[in-house]
Each structure stands twice: as C-alpha cells, then as structure tokens.
Design an enzyme around this catalytic site. Sequence first.
Site, PDB file in Angstrom:
ATOM      1  N   GLN A   1       0.849  -1.208   0.000  1.00 57.90           N
ATOM      2  CA  GLN A   1       0.000   0.000   0.000  1.00 57.90           C
ATOM      3  C   GLN A   1       0.874   1.244   0.000  1.00 57.90           C
ATOM      4  O   GLN A   1       0.366   2.348   0.137  1.00 57.90           O
ATOM      5  CB  GLN A   1      -0.898   0.017   1.250  1.00 57.90           C
ATOM      6  CG  GLN A   1      -1.961  -1.063   1.312  1.00 57.90           C
ATOM      7  CD  GLN A   1      -1.398  -2.417   1.745  1.00 57.90           C
ATOM      8  OE1 GLN A   1      -0.469  -2.478   2.543  1.00 57.90           O
ATOM      9  NE2 GLN A   1      -1.943  -3.489   1.214  1.00 57.90           N
ATOM     10  N   HIS A   2       2.191   1.070  -0.151  1.00 59.92           N
ATOM     11  CA  HIS A   2       3.104   2.189   0.063  1.00 59.92           C
ATOM     12  C   HIS A   2       4.085   2.422  -1.092  1.00 59.92           C
ATOM     13  O   HIS A   2       5.290   2.396  -0.883  1.00 59.92           O
ATOM     14  CB  HIS A   2       3.926   1.957   1.343  1.00 59.92           C
ATOM     15  CG  HIS A   2       3.115   1.641   2.555  1.00 59.92           C
ATOM     16  ND1 HIS A   2       3.630   0.964   3.648  1.00 59.92           N
ATOM     17  CD2 HIS A   2       1.828   1.901   2.874  1.00 59.92           C
ATOM     18  CE1 HIS A   2       2.695   0.827   4.571  1.00 59.92           C
ATOM     19  NE2 HIS A   2       1.588   1.374   4.127  1.00 59.92           N
ATOM     20  N   PRO A   3       3.628   2.647  -2.324  1.00 59.45           N
ATOM     21  CA  PRO A   3       4.594   2.967  -3.377  1.00 59.45           C
ATOM     22  C   PRO A   3       5.221   4.344  -3.136  1.00 59.45           C
ATOM     23  O   PRO A   3       4.515   5.310  -2.870  1.00 59.45           O
ATOM     24  CB  PRO A   3       3.737   2.956  -4.650  1.00 59.45           C
ATOM     25  CG  PRO A   3       2.348   3.212  -4.186  1.00 59.45           C
ATOM     26  CD  PRO A   3       2.241   2.657  -2.799  1.00 59.45           C
TER      27      PRO A   3
END
Lengths: 152, 511
Positions: free
Chosen positions: B444-446
């Site tokens: 969920q953390h690009p």
Amino acid sequence: MTEKRTYERMRERDVGLGPWSKRAVSAVIEALFARANEVDDDVTPPPAERVTWVTGEVDDFLSRASTRSYAIVILSLVAVCFVAPRLSRRFTSLASLSPKERVHVLERFEKSGLAPALLAVKALLSVHYYEHPDAAREVGYDGACLLTPGAP
Amino acid sequence: MIERGREHSAERGQVLELDADVVVVGSGAGGAVIAATLAEAGQRVIVVEEGAHIPPEAYSKMRPTESMRHLWKDGGLTMAIGLGDTPVVNVMMGSVVGGSSLLTGGVCFRTPDKVLHEWSSVMGLSELTPAGMDACFADVERSVHVEEVPVSMRSRSTTLFGLGLRRAHGVELTSLRRNTKDCNGCGRCNFGCPHGAKMSVDITYLPRALAAGTHVLSDALVDRVLVKGDRAVGVSGRLKNGSHGKPRTPFVVRARRVVVAAGAYASPLLLMRSGVGRLSGQAGRNLTLHPGFRFMGRFDEPVLGWKGALQSAYTDAFADEGITCVGLFIPPGALAGTMPGIGPEHVSRAETIPNLAVFGGMIHDDPGGRVFDVLGRPVMTYRMSRKDRAVIPGLLRKMARIFFAAGAREVILPVLGLGPVTPDALDTLDLEHVPGQMLECSSQHPLGTCRMGTSAHHAVVDPDGQSFEVRDLYVADGSVLPTSLGVNPQLSIMAMATRIAWKLRERRLPS
C-alpha cells in the site's frame, strides 16, 4: 434516486462479463465454494440463487474496472478454465466437468506454477462471495459493518 | 467548489479552459495539503483529480467490493510485475477525491529518526532532520487529529499476537497512532470509514481548501504539464465525460505554478509524458513498495478478529533486520481468498475465520522498482534486492513461531498452494527455496519514483520539491521521498507536502 444509483453514476458501467465468461465464473464459483456431501461422496455447489448473485456482482465489478484489470481477470479466467483441465489430462473446458471433477482439477492447478492465475480469480470471487450475508453467516462472520446496503 | 468533470456537458471540439495561480494534480495526502495551505494564503488554487468525487455519506454505505469498484485504482488489481526471484506485488491505491487517504488504516508514523539522518547526513538533504521536520509533523498531527489507539480497542487477534511476541521474544507490542476521532473499531477502514471517524483528507484538508476558495475538478485526467521555455505554465488533459466515463472533453488549466501530487505511480508518468525528468533519467525509477505479507494463526478459541480497531499495535523489534510488524485484519472474503484449498477443503478452512488471528509483516526495502509507459500504458516492475529477498524466509518463520508461542494450532503462511503449517512441520519446511512467484505479496506504500536530492544527476526534484529541469513545476507526494521508510508513510507524505507548501507560500508567484 436510490443511493446505489447515486454512486453508479460516479464510475459508469462499461462491458462486463460476456455469456462465455459468465458461465466460466459460475462454474468456478460452483467448485470453489462447494461443500462436501458425505452421503454420496460428492460435492454440493452453493445455492443457485447465490451463484447468480455473485456472478452479477463480479459482472458489475468488471464493468467498472480499467481495461488492464479487466484483461488480467479474463486472462486468468481463461487459464483456469482451459489450462487447468489440461494439467489434469482433461481435454475439455472446466465448465463442462462435474463440480467434483472441477474441484480436483483446480486443486492440482493451485499447486502448479500457474497458481497466481487461480489466486487472482479466487481472490476476486471470494471477496464477492462472502459479502452475501448467508455465506458470511455460514463461516461465522457477524461483523455487521461490512454487510451494508446493496447485499441481497 | 467541487465540479464533477463527468457531468460536464460540452460540444464536441470545445475545450474547457480554466485559470489559477496554482494547479495541483491529485487530491490525496500530498495534493490536499498543498491546496489547503496555499488557498488559505490567498492563492487561487485549482485541484484536478482523475478519480470521482464520492462524498462520505455515499462511500460509508458501500460494501467492500463496491468501495473497490468506485474508490480504488483499477479496482484494487494494480500489479507490480516481479522481476527475477521477486513475487508479483498487488499494489493498492486510491482513485477518488481524497486519494489513498480514504483507504488507509489511519496509521500515522513520523519518519523514523534513522531514516531522516540518512536523508540529511548521507544524501545531503540538510533540512530533513528530526528537528527540521518537527513543525511540519506537528502541524499535520493537529490537522488530522493523530491519537494513540487505546489498548482497550485492540482486537483479540492483535492481543494474541502480542502474547506470542512476549513469549517468543520478550517484547511488548507498541500502540499505533492513527488519524481518528471517535473511532468505534468496526474494522473497515480500508474501504472508507463508515462513521466519518477517520480524519482522511476529504474531511480535513479539502474542506479547508474549499472554504478558502479552491476549485476541485474531479473525473479529470491530466495528460501533460504545459511547459513554455523552462517554466511550467499549466496542465492539459481530458474530462472523463465520454460514454462509460471514458476521457472526452479536453481541458486546459493555465497556472503560474504547477504542483504534481498524483502519487508514486502516476506522477513520474505525467512528468515523463511531458518530457520532464530525462536529465537525470531517474523519473519512474527507485520505486520502493514496503512489500508486505499477511500471516494467519488458527486458535482453538474464537478470536473474532474483526472486533476492534483494524490496526492498533505494531512492533519494531526486528527493525534491524529490515522488518516491521503491524497489526491488521481483513474482511472474511479477502481472508478466504488467500486460503489454500478448493471446494470442501476451502470451505472448511473458511469456517475457521472466526478462530483466526492475523498480523502483517513488511520489509524496509531498497529501491528496486520502476514505473514506465509501454505503448501509452503504464507498467510497474519490481525487483527485490538480494538483501530484501533474503529476509523473507526468516520473516515467515519468525511470524509463524510467534503465533505458535501464543498457542496457535496451525499457521497459514503467504505461500501459494501451501496448506496450513503445524509447529512440527515448520522446522522441516524448505522456505529458503520457495520461488518468488509463489509468494503472496501486497503493498500500500509505493514511494520514491520522483525522488528528492541535491543533484540533477541522481534526483528528479530539488530539496524544495521543484523540478531540476522546469521552473515552477513541483512534486509533492510519496514519489519525492528519497528512500523507503520502513513504516506506513501517510504522515511522512503529508509532512513533506506541508514543508513544500510552506516554501511555496513564501515564494513569490511568477508573473
């Protein structure tokens, strides 16, 4: 205007499942969520009404998905329906097998290197299937917060 | 004012033309902060958002899959293609007014001091010290009401993991901080809070921006940044008002300053399509994902893990190994979808959902991903470094042992096709040789695809967030973070956007 229609306008429908892919999705649902039937050593697919509802929801989901997501799901579905039977030496489509045979075919497919294709289909069908209140109840889920309007 | 591009009616060939001091591309954690700060400083701001405007009263009534259809990018099916021995990573992002902030678990970590020291000392970003960023963090924390999750809100699932952690490693869980107010712990934060308790930017920063005169244009896909000479002078794109919501009516927003805040996936693509970022060749590179894995332990007792805060506690006890473990729970359908088995075997496993405890582990990864266009279509690839890949078997064993120490009968590991594992079987499992494509992995953390730096040779934007190549073009989202963080990035993105906004507020607008 109902609430559902209010947000339907926010991401509009495009092409969803066609006749072939609807049959394919239903065939996978019938196998994936089949229960053991110990009386005649067979399996019992979920109620037809539930299969229809989940297929309709998946159709709506894909009709609003991007071209890329749509392609990923349809390609995965093709692999599950045509490649999976061949891995079990069944030279036919998944939908033409009995639910019990489909279960065996998919079990074998899940252990193969092509498992990610099945995971994509399985994840998509599961998130929809367990939103059906009866299906959620059957697995002991009672969190009302996730089962909101729109469910049957 | 929020204007829905989808409802805009225009004759064919007509172009919608708008004018502003600042145009902000994207309305998520970065864009909303920029818009509110600059609008409150008296600047005329237009926010352009590709996603739809879905108000809280609508998304609060959606089922999870309806939320995925209407709020998530690609319905949650965006994938980073794993290169080499790297798993395919499912990357989840928002595509809606308010962006991914609507879909987070609300977890708010300040950037760890160790990471800030690396940025300031090793990478030369001298202002990005803990002291230098303190005011930015404090401002965001006030604005989105960051508070600690009380122990009483922990789910039984989290409590059991905590018990195992204590028994196996002698370590206690630490309470998370989240941007919530009056949360009742109904556990569906990832699909839009049904009670308005999560202080996402659509109910914090964007209303402030709107009150200060910001114009938000939703359903508007920006194709390129307009550049004149060496200056950015606006953006152009198409409103998604065609049949089936496809892009149709062209629009142009002329502005004296352009801020791109479309996230680490879309921002570099927009820059590259506009011919920006070629100098360093770094636009779209250096992608980090915090690859995450979920672990389930089956207990004899009913756990009912959905009762309590979705995310309430974490441990950084393994931070030296590059691992952070964060509590979570997922809806029954998503849990069942990752369980091995077909038919009766699958159903019997799904029936154990009330007895499952769930916890997540993520890796503080090296940059190894890339975002680029192929024939006009965005593609994301990800290659794990050897160091990160080597962490995975240890993470799998560690998490399993923690659940066993808490009394779990069996553990379901994120390995495709692998059935539940018992304590005895764990020791004989050859986890070191599980192929990457058989690992179930999500993110969920690009971050990091337009990274900030001190030189145009290895970075896309300067320490103030301005492009090295084009003046008055800024980037203010997760893509500018110079490295991964090892913790959830929401607060870091908002603090960085605040810092850039404060710099912009002081900088005179070009004539």
